[in-house]
Design a protein around this motif. Structure first.
Motif, PDB file in Angstrom:
ATOM      1  N   CYS A  45      32.633  34.283  47.645  1.00  0.00           N
ATOM      2  CA  CYS A  45      32.098  34.410  46.281  1.00  0.00           C
ATOM      3  C   CYS A  45      32.942  33.626  45.285  1.00  0.00           C
ATOM      4  O   CYS A  45      32.399  32.915  44.426  1.00  0.00           O
ATOM      5  N   ALA A  46      34.251  33.731  45.391  1.00  0.00           N
ATOM      6  CA  ALA A  46      35.134  33.007  44.478  1.00  0.00           C
ATOM      7  C   ALA A  46      35.021  31.497  44.683  1.00  0.00           C
ATOM      8  O   ALA A  46      35.039  30.724  43.732  1.00  0.00           O
ATOM      9  N   LEU A  72      42.762  37.177  49.853  1.00  0.00           N
ATOM     10  CA  LEU A  72      43.861  36.355  49.321  1.00  0.00           C
ATOM     11  C   LEU A  72      43.847  36.243  47.796  1.00  0.00           C
ATOM     12  O   LEU A  72      43.942  35.155  47.229  1.00  0.00           O
ATOM     13  N   GLY A  73      43.676  37.377  47.120  1.00  0.00           N
ATOM     14  CA  GLY A  73      43.737  37.403  45.663  1.00  0.00           C
ATOM     15  C   GLY A  73      42.445  37.065  44.953  1.00  0.00           C
ATOM     16  O   GLY A  73      42.384  37.096  43.726  1.00  0.00           O
ATOM     17  N   THR A  74      41.387  36.763  45.698  1.00  0.00           N
ATOM     18  CA  THR A  74      40.146  36.345  45.053  1.00  0.00           C
ATOM     19  C   THR A  74      39.351  37.498  44.465  1.00  0.00           C
ATOM     20  O   THR A  74      38.460  37.267  43.643  1.00  0.00           O
ATOM     21  N   ALA A  75      39.660  38.738  44.823  1.00  0.00           N
ATOM     22  CA  ALA A  75      38.942  39.883  44.248  1.00  0.00           C
ATOM     23  C   ALA A  75      39.090  39.893  42.725  1.00  0.00           C
ATOM     24  O   ALA A  75      38.168  40.294  42.012  1.00  0.00           O
ATOM     25  N   ALA A  76      40.220  39.410  42.235  1.00  0.00           N
ATOM     26  CA  ALA A  76      40.454  39.362  40.786  1.00  0.00           C
ATOM     27  C   ALA A  76      39.630  38.269  40.111  1.00  0.00           C
ATOM     28  O   ALA A  76      39.474  38.279  38.892  1.00  0.00           O
ATOM     29  N   LYS A  77      39.099  37.344  40.867  1.00  0.00           N
ATOM     30  CA  LYS A  77      38.346  36.215  40.305  1.00  0.00           C
ATOM     31  C   LYS A  77      36.837  36.454  40.275  1.00  0.00           C
ATOM     32  O   LYS A  77      36.101  35.647  39.718  1.00  0.00           O
TER      33      LYS A  77
END
Length: 186
Positions: A45-46, A72-77
């Motif tokens: 998605c990111a 790898l941190g993409t949930a915040a994006k």
């Protein structure tokens, strides 16, 4: 001879594609319980610029550290919202102006390449073992399946999501004609 792109070339290439991408694409995830699958979906998605993600059913939590190993941190994006029921998630999706296309091997489904994936589409995927619920299928504007010609009859939900999201973006980019042919690293 081709060489691997440097990080600055990758950023430049991604900026070129972002400037060419205007359509809204969203995703509804219903009861995807495996953290690896949700992490992979979040990362996809990111990468493809999904505008919003709706979670429903007993989907894994994007803040779970096991999801984070793959995401790898993409949930915040990727802005995401959880709803207790599929009906509530569908109502919110529609209130945001999206049409819903469920991705499922179901009777009456269209092949993905023929499905209505024009901008302002929210793709919907379901649980790893059982797919989209009857409520999700009934609430969708259309149902699409990914044609498969091999000897295996289904795909992992994260892989199917990546294929469907890429097809939605590809449709938009194809309408650009030759303008979409940005050189790599150029």
């Amino acid at each position: 001879m081709s060489t691997q792109l440097r990080p600055t070339d990758v950023k430049r290439l991604n900026r070129q594609w972002r400037r060419r991408t205007e359509g809204r694409v969203a995703l509804l995830v219903e009861s995807v319980t495996q953290p690896f699958n949700l992490g992979s979906i979040l990362r996809t998605c990111a990468t493809l610029g999904v505008d919003r993600l709706w979670l429903t059913g007993n989907s894994a939590d994007p803040d779970d550290p096991k999801v984070g190993k793959t995401a790898l941190g993409t949930a915040a994006k990727v802005p995401h919202t959880r709803f207790p029921t599929t009906a509530e998630a569908l109502e919110d999706v529609r209130s945001d102006g999206y049409k819903v296309v469920a991705v499922e091997l179901a009777s009456g489904a269209l092949p993905l390449h023929a499905a209505p994936l024009e901008p302002d589409v929210c793709l919907a995927v379901g649980a790893e073992d059982h797919g989209c619920s009857p409520a999700l299928l009934a609430g969708a504007d259309a149902v699409a399946y990914i044609p498969q010609v091999g000897r295996v009859g289904s795909l992992n939900v994260a892989v199917a999501t990546a294929i469907a999201l890429t097809e939605a973006r590809r449709r938009e980019w194809a309408s650009l004609g030759g303008e979409a042919d940005a050189p790599v690293g150029g």
